[in-house]
Design a protein around this motif. Sequence first.
Motif, mmCIF file in Angstrom:
data_model
loop_
_atom_site.group_PDB
_atom_site.id
_atom_site.type_symbol
_atom_site.label_atom_id
_atom_site.label_comp_id
_atom_site.label_asym_id
_atom_site.label_seq_id
_atom_site.Cartn_x
_atom_site.Cartn_y
_atom_site.Cartn_z
ATOM 1 N N ILE A 28 73.549 43.882 51.857
ATOM 2 C CA ILE A 28 73.605 43.297 53.196
ATOM 3 C C ILE A 28 72.418 43.778 54.032
ATOM 4 O O ILE A 28 71.805 43.006 54.771
ATOM 5 C CB ILE A 28 74.946 43.624 53.874
ATOM 6 C CG1 ILE A 28 76.077 42.895 53.161
ATOM 7 C CG2 ILE A 28 74.922 43.253 55.349
ATOM 8 C CD1 ILE A 28 77.460 43.313 53.601
ATOM 9 N N GLY A 29 72.077 45.067 53.913
ATOM 10 C CA GLY A 29 70.921 45.603 54.626
ATOM 11 C C GLY A 29 69.624 44.951 54.189
ATOM 12 O O GLY A 29 68.739 44.704 55.013
ATOM 13 N N ALA A 30 69.491 44.665 52.905
ATOM 14 C CA ALA A 30 68.284 43.981 52.417
ATOM 15 C C ALA A 30 68.214 42.555 52.953
ATOM 16 O O ALA A 30 67.127 42.073 53.313
ATOM 17 C CB ALA A 30 68.259 43.973 50.899
ATOM 18 N N ALA A 31 69.352 41.883 53.028
ATOM 19 C CA ALA A 31 69.368 40.519 53.574
ATOM 20 C C ALA A 31 68.981 40.529 55.046
ATOM 21 O O ALA A 31 68.185 39.698 55.497
ATOM 22 C CB ALA A 31 70.748 39.901 53.383
ATOM 23 N N MET A 32 69.535 41.466 55.809
ATOM 24 C CA MET A 32 69.185 41.571 57.227
ATOM 25 C C MET A 32 67.718 41.962 57.401
ATOM 26 O O MET A 32 67.035 41.452 58.295
ATOM 27 C CB MET A 32 70.081 42.593 57.916
ATOM 28 C CG MET A 32 71.490 42.124 58.120
ATOM 29 S SD MET A 32 72.535 43.380 58.865
ATOM 30 C CE MET A 32 71.640 43.766 60.347
#
Length: 100
Positions: A28-32
């Motif tokens: 999720i952090g990589a997507a954000m």
Amino acid sequence: MYHTFPDEYVRAQMAVGAIVLFGVLRVIGAAMGAERGWRMSTVNWSFIGAAVVFCLPQLFDLLAYAFASHKALVELEGKAVGCAVALFFAPIVSHKLGYE
């Protein structure tokens, strides 16, 4: 009568919890980060720092009680292994999803 779980069960439970927590959050952090233009090295270091903070309570228990707390050692081992596995494989999953 007092019963405890064997060390392997506690260690495995802590490892799986850390894998799920940090694996999902890292993707999720990589997507954000990809959406907002963040550098992936910054995302990586922030999750490494979060993993260290996640393991601090057991490390504090282990150091404060002069290695008398066997439970803290088992939990720390499980959390550390889970965090390491999650933070190793999550970038691979993020890359396959196209975020890195």
